[in-house]
Motif scaffolding. Structure first.
Motif, PDB file in Angstrom:
ATOM      1  N   LYS A  90      16.135 129.791  41.023  1.00  0.00           N
ATOM      2  CA  LYS A  90      16.092 129.059  42.299  1.00  0.00           C
ATOM      3  C   LYS A  90      14.710 129.077  42.934  1.00  0.00           C
ATOM      4  O   LYS A  90      14.471 128.421  43.939  1.00  0.00           O
ATOM      5  N   ARG A  91      13.760 129.835  42.362  1.00  0.00           N
ATOM      6  CA  ARG A  91      12.371 129.814  42.839  1.00  0.00           C
ATOM      7  C   ARG A  91      11.638 128.555  42.352  1.00  0.00           C
ATOM      8  O   ARG A  91      10.544 128.274  42.804  1.00  0.00           O
ATOM      9  N   GLN A  92      12.221 127.823  41.393  1.00  0.00           N
ATOM     10  CA  GLN A  92      11.542 126.621  40.875  1.00  0.00           C
ATOM     11  C   GLN A  92      11.499 125.580  41.978  1.00  0.00           C
ATOM     12  O   GLN A  92      12.528 125.173  42.490  1.00  0.00           O
ATOM     13  N   LYS A  93      10.267 125.158  42.362  1.00  0.00           N
ATOM     14  CA  LYS A  93      10.194 124.340  43.577  1.00  0.00           C
ATOM     15  C   LYS A  93       9.864 122.868  43.359  1.00  0.00           C
ATOM     16  O   LYS A  93       9.901 122.096  44.286  1.00  0.00           O
ATOM     17  N   ASP A  94       9.521 122.468  42.132  1.00  0.00           N
ATOM     18  CA  ASP A  94       9.150 121.069  41.906  1.00  0.00           C
ATOM     19  C   ASP A  94      10.402 120.190  41.890  1.00  0.00           C
ATOM     20  O   ASP A  94      11.228 120.282  40.983  1.00  0.00           O
ATOM     21  N   SER A 117       9.392 133.509  29.133  1.00  0.00           N
ATOM     22  CA  SER A 117       8.004 134.000  29.057  1.00  0.00           C
ATOM     23  C   SER A 117       7.606 134.657  30.376  1.00  0.00           C
ATOM     24  O   SER A 117       6.987 135.724  30.387  1.00  0.00           O
ATOM     25  N   ASN A 118       7.967 134.022  31.485  1.00  0.00           N
ATOM     26  CA  ASN A 118       7.624 134.600  32.789  1.00  0.00           C
ATOM     27  C   ASN A 118       8.317 135.948  33.008  1.00  0.00           C
ATOM     28  O   ASN A 118       7.713 136.873  33.549  1.00  0.00           O
ATOM     29  N   ALA A 119       9.563 136.049  32.579  1.00  0.00           N
ATOM     30  CA  ALA A 119      10.274 137.327  32.744  1.00  0.00           C
ATOM     31  C   ALA A 119       9.569 138.431  31.952  1.00  0.00           C
ATOM     32  O   ALA A 119       9.505 139.586  32.391  1.00  0.00           O
ATOM     33  N   ILE A 179       2.474 126.217  35.243  1.00  0.00           N
ATOM     34  CA  ILE A 179       1.455 127.264  35.074  1.00  0.00           C
ATOM     35  C   ILE A 179       0.570 127.258  36.315  1.00  0.00           C
ATOM     36  O   ILE A 179       0.179 126.191  36.815  1.00  0.00           O
ATOM     37  N   ASP A 180       0.266 128.457  36.813  1.00  0.00           N
ATOM     38  CA  ASP A 180      -0.530 128.563  38.043  1.00  0.00           C
ATOM     39  C   ASP A 180      -1.819 127.747  37.929  1.00  0.00           C
ATOM     40  O   ASP A 180      -2.555 127.860  36.942  1.00  0.00           O
ATOM     41  N   GLY A 181      -2.070 126.896  38.922  1.00  0.00           N
ATOM     42  CA  GLY A 181      -3.290 126.093  38.949  1.00  0.00           C
ATOM     43  C   GLY A 181      -3.154 124.740  38.264  1.00  0.00           C
ATOM     44  O   GLY A 181      -4.088 123.933  38.297  1.00  0.00           O
ATOM     45  N   GLY A 217      12.856 142.900  34.343  1.00  0.00           N
ATOM     46  CA  GLY A 217      12.001 141.796  34.792  1.00  0.00           C
ATOM     47  C   GLY A 217      12.809 140.527  34.991  1.00  0.00           C
ATOM     48  O   GLY A 217      13.859 140.351  34.368  1.00  0.00           O
ATOM     49  N   VAL A 218      12.321 139.672  35.890  1.00  0.00           N
ATOM     50  CA  VAL A 218      12.928 138.344  36.059  1.00  0.00           C
ATOM     51  C   VAL A 218      11.818 137.309  36.062  1.00  0.00           C
ATOM     52  O   VAL A 218      10.668 137.614  36.397  1.00  0.00           O
ATOM     53  N   GLY A 219      12.149 136.097  35.680  1.00  0.00           N
ATOM     54  CA  GLY A 219      11.165 135.018  35.704  1.00  0.00           C
ATOM     55  C   GLY A 219      11.853 133.682  35.864  1.00  0.00           C
ATOM     56  O   GLY A 219      13.054 133.554  35.595  1.00  0.00           O
ATOM     57  N   HIS A 220      11.110 132.699  36.330  1.00  0.00           N
ATOM     58  CA  HIS A 220      11.680 131.358  36.458  1.00  0.00           C
ATOM     59  C   HIS A 220      10.786 130.326  35.776  1.00  0.00           C
ATOM     60  O   HIS A 220       9.601 130.560  35.546  1.00  0.00           O
ATOM     61  N   HIS A 221      11.399 129.192  35.471  1.00  0.00           N
ATOM     62  CA  HIS A 221      10.703 128.059  34.853  1.00  0.00           C
ATOM     63  C   HIS A 221       9.745 127.491  35.894  1.00  0.00           C
ATOM     64  O   HIS A 221      10.169 127.094  36.979  1.00  0.00           O
TER      65      HIS A 221
HETATM   66  N1  LIG Z   1       9.263 137.704  38.911  1.00  0.00           N
HETATM   67  C1  LIG Z   1       8.398 136.687  38.801  1.00  0.00           C
HETATM   68  C2  LIG Z   1       7.201 136.707  39.488  1.00  0.00           C
HETATM   69  C3  LIG Z   1       6.344 135.672  39.335  1.00  0.00           C
HETATM   70  N2  LIG Z   1       6.662 134.643  38.512  1.00  0.00           N
HETATM   71  C4  LIG Z   1       5.650 133.567  38.391  1.00  0.00           C
HETATM   72  C5  LIG Z   1       5.984 132.166  38.596  1.00  0.00           C
HETATM   73  C6  LIG Z   1       4.685 131.556  39.056  1.00  0.00           C
HETATM   74  O1  LIG Z   1       3.816 131.320  37.985  1.00  0.00           O
HETATM   75  C7  LIG Z   1       4.113 132.641  39.888  1.00  0.00           C
HETATM   76  C8  LIG Z   1       4.361 132.471  41.341  1.00  0.00           C
HETATM   77  O2  LIG Z   1       5.707 132.134  41.587  1.00  0.00           O
HETATM   78  P1  LIG Z   1       6.098 131.212  42.846  1.00  0.00           P
HETATM   79  O3  LIG Z   1       5.838 132.041  44.060  1.00  0.00           O
HETATM   80  O4  LIG Z   1       5.236 129.987  42.791  1.00  0.00           O
HETATM   81  O5  LIG Z   1       7.552 130.889  42.693  1.00  0.00           O
HETATM   82  O6  LIG Z   1       4.669 133.810  39.383  1.00  0.00           O
HETATM   83  C9  LIG Z   1       7.861 134.625  37.867  1.00  0.00           C
HETATM   84  O7  LIG Z   1       8.158 133.672  37.122  1.00  0.00           O
HETATM   85  N3  LIG Z   1       8.706 135.657  38.003  1.00  0.00           N
END
Ligand SMILES: Nc1ccn([C@H]2C[C@H](O)[C@@H](COP(=O)(O)O)O2)c(=O)n1
Length: 166
Positions: free
Chosen positions: A23-27, A71-73, A55-57, A48-52
């Motif tokens: 749910k952090r995916q904002k696009d 990969s992010n996780a 790529i930064d920048g 660890g957790v990560g979202h789709h």
């Molecule tokens: N637990 C996390 C922490 C960070 N990320 C990645 C996703 C983005 O590349 C960056 C910043 O996240 P945003 O604040 O833009 O949602 O960090 C992640 O996937 N998982």
């Protein structure tokens, strides 16, 4: 002890955590709100957790500019050693993520959406994961998880929170 009917299983807890991360995916141009959650070998600690996400920048114009939730996780895991960890992921791992799962020595994958197995991005991942002896199973939810912030704290009704204006 009388078990609460609402008590969720660990499986639902960790897949719920993966979904929440997504749910952090904002696009808003992307339909995909995909998240992943890596869990310790004894199945109790979120490693660890990560979202789709883009790529930064970079911008979202090209699929190659996106970093997958798995990969992010792994990048954001709080430990380097992922040996025998368990992966909960909303979509089936793509070919590249499958390579990383194998190289990091995770041992189990629980995925939610089988439809992802059919695209070209996953042509090799099923073969790779199975040849590497990584068990993959489709996750079957037992319970819906609802988070109702207002029920957690009645003060959220009193006008001091943005929630009271919804
Ligand atoms: N637990 C996390 C922490 C960070 N990320 C990645 C996703 C983005 O590349 C960056 C910043 O996240 P945003 O604040 O833009 O949602 O960090 C992640 O996937 N998982």
């Amino acid at each position: 002890m009388t078990r609460r009917p609402q008590c969720i299983r660990w499986d639902d807890y960790f897949m719920g955590t993966a979904i929440l991360a997504g749910k952090r995916q904002k696009d808003s141009n992307s339909m995909l709100q995909i998240g992943s959650c890596i869990v310790s070998p004894d199945g109790k600690i979120v490693v660890g957790v990560g979202h789709h996400t883009v790529i930064d920048g970079f911008d979202s114009s090209c699929p190659d500019y996106w970093c997958h939730a798995i990969s992010n996780a792994m990048v954001w895991a709080n430990r380097h050693n992922l040996n025998d960890c368990i992966l909960y992921t909303v979509t089936y791992p793509c070919n590249k993520c499958a390579q990383l799962i194998i190289q990091s020595r995770m041992s189990h994958v629980h995925y939610m959406n089988k439809w992802q197995c059919d695209g070209s991005e996953t042509t090799y991942s099923q073969k790779l994961l199975s040849e590497a002896g990584i068990s993959c199973r489709e996750y079957l939810p037992m319970k819906d998880i609802e988070i109702d912030f207002r029920r957690m704290d009645p003060a959220l009704f009193d006008g001091s929170s943005a929630l009271s204006k919804l």
